[in-house]
Design a protein around this motif. Sequence first.
Motif, short mmCIF file in Angstrom:
data_model
loop_
_atom_site.label_atom_id
_atom_site.label_comp_id
_atom_site.label_asym_id
_atom_site.label_seq_id
_atom_site.Cartn_x
_atom_site.Cartn_y
_atom_site.Cartn_z
N THR A 26 3.60 14.58 -10.56
CA THR A 26 3.55 15.50 -9.42
C THR A 26 3.61 14.75 -8.10
O THR A 26 4.31 15.15 -7.17
N ASP A 27 2.87 13.63 -8.03
CA ASP A 27 2.86 12.84 -6.80
C ASP A 27 4.24 12.26 -6.53
O ASP A 27 4.70 12.22 -5.38
N LEU A 28 4.94 11.82 -7.57
CA LEU A 28 6.29 11.27 -7.40
C LEU A 28 7.23 12.34 -6.87
O LEU A 28 8.06 12.07 -5.97
N LEU A 29 7.13 13.56 -7.39
CA LEU A 29 7.97 14.65 -6.90
C LEU A 29 7.68 14.96 -5.44
O LEU A 29 8.59 15.25 -4.66
N ASN A 30 6.40 14.89 -5.06
CA ASN A 30 6.04 15.12 -3.66
C ASN A 30 6.65 14.05 -2.76
O ASN A 30 7.14 14.34 -1.65
N ILE A 31 6.62 12.81 -3.21
CA ILE A 31 7.20 11.70 -2.44
C ILE A 31 8.70 11.89 -2.27
O ILE A 31 9.25 11.72 -1.17
N ILE A 32 9.37 12.25 -3.36
CA ILE A 32 10.82 12.48 -3.30
C ILE A 32 11.13 13.64 -2.36
O ILE A 32 12.07 13.58 -1.55
N VAL A 60 -0.11 -0.03 12.43
CA VAL A 60 -0.70 0.17 11.11
C VAL A 60 -1.11 -1.16 10.50
O VAL A 60 -2.18 -1.30 9.89
N TRP A 61 -0.27 -2.17 10.67
CA TRP A 61 -0.54 -3.49 10.11
C TRP A 61 -1.79 -4.10 10.73
O TRP A 61 -2.65 -4.67 10.03
N LYS A 62 -1.92 -3.97 12.04
CA LYS A 62 -3.09 -4.52 12.73
C LYS A 62 -4.38 -3.80 12.32
O LYS A 62 -5.46 -4.41 12.30
N ASN A 63 -4.27 -2.51 12.01
CA ASN A 63 -5.44 -1.74 11.62
C ASN A 63 -5.82 -1.93 10.16
O ASN A 63 -6.77 -1.31 9.68
N GLY A 64 -5.04 -2.74 9.45
CA GLY A 64 -5.35 -3.01 8.05
C GLY A 64 -4.87 -1.96 7.07
O GLY A 64 -5.25 -1.99 5.89
N GLY A 65 -4.04 -1.03 7.53
CA GLY A 65 -3.56 0.03 6.65
C GLY A 65 -2.64 -0.45 5.55
O GLY A 65 -2.55 0.16 4.49
N ALA A 66 -1.95 -1.57 5.78
CA ALA A 66 -0.99 -2.07 4.79
C ALA A 66 -1.66 -2.53 3.51
O ALA A 66 -1.06 -2.48 2.43
N ALA A 67 -2.92 -2.97 3.61
CA ALA A 67 -3.62 -3.52 2.44
C ALA A 67 -3.87 -2.47 1.37
O ALA A 67 -3.99 -2.79 0.19
N HIS A 68 -3.96 -1.22 1.77
CA HIS A 68 -4.27 -0.14 0.83
C HIS A 68 -3.07 0.78 0.58
O HIS A 68 -3.24 1.87 0.04
N GLU A 69 -1.91 0.32 0.96
CA GLU A 69 -0.72 1.17 0.87
C GLU A 69 -0.15 1.18 -0.55
O GLU A 69 -0.18 0.18 -1.27
N ASP A 70 0.35 2.34 -0.96
CA ASP A 70 1.07 2.48 -2.23
C ASP A 70 2.53 2.11 -1.95
O ASP A 70 3.34 2.93 -1.53
N TRP A 71 2.87 0.84 -2.20
CA TRP A 71 4.19 0.33 -1.82
C TRP A 71 5.31 0.91 -2.68
O TRP A 71 6.43 1.03 -2.23
N THR A 72 4.98 1.29 -3.90
CA THR A 72 5.99 1.93 -4.75
C THR A 72 6.39 3.28 -4.17
O THR A 72 7.58 3.61 -4.07
N ALA A 73 5.39 4.05 -3.76
CA ALA A 73 5.66 5.36 -3.15
C ALA A 73 6.46 5.19 -1.87
O ALA A 73 7.42 5.93 -1.61
N LEU A 74 6.09 4.20 -1.06
CA LEU A 74 6.81 3.97 0.19
C LEU A 74 8.26 3.58 -0.08
O LEU A 74 9.18 4.05 0.60
N GLY A 75 8.47 2.74 -1.08
CA GLY A 75 9.84 2.32 -1.41
C GLY A 75 10.69 3.47 -1.89
O GLY A 75 11.87 3.60 -1.51
#
Length: 264
Positions: free
Chosen positions: A2-8, A201-216
Amino acid sequence: MTDLLNIILLGIIEGITEFLPISSTGHLLIAEHWLGARSDLFNVGIQAGAILAITLVYWRRIWQLLTQWSDPATRDYLAKLTVAFLITCVLGLIVTHYGFKLPETVTPIAWALIIGGFWMIGAEALAARQPDRREVTWTVAILVGIAQMVAGIFPGTSRSGATIFAAMLFGTSNRAAATEFAFLVGIPTMYAATGYELLKVWKNGGAAHEDWTALGVGFLVSLVVGFIAVKWLLGYIRTHRFTAFAVYRIVLGAALLLLMPAGV
């Protein structure tokens, strides 16, 4: 799944709406009410996909502008692109300094869609009365820069719609020429805005907890869909007005105003 479909789906929405005059920010804010909010970095990432798409569509024109400095017309066009971009940057920094934030409710977006739809219909009618002009004047360059910032402040306005009609109403009445200038100004503007948001976002530390697969996945979907959407739009406006987009905006905005109070 379901999450993958939402991302798409979010990638598809961004790719379609970023350059069509129907407001990508407005559609994404609306979609997140049903699909759930994503991280700031995710939203920046799928926007980057749309930016890359428009860059690929216009790569020949961009290459021509960057390599044909000996042509006075090219230098003049580049100067106007630069001025429009700088106006947007300065106004953007001012708005950021005063802590402007996008609305989190659907109602102001719905009203912006409706008002923008009626405005587009009226602007199209006024532009049709003018002689066909492809030249981009300095007035057009300045107003396109201002229009980009106005669209950024009011989600639902549409950056592409605001800039295209600013050009058409104040000197560049040819739809194709107005659209090209608006999109070319949008490329560096959106790269700069995306880079700024990414750095924040990078300075605020958001990248450390990011779902990079979803972003890609979102990035790739937005890239492919955005490329198709822009190619289609450039062919469509050769023989059609923007009226269909205006009607869509009005219908969508009205539906949102009717459904939101009902809790839908």
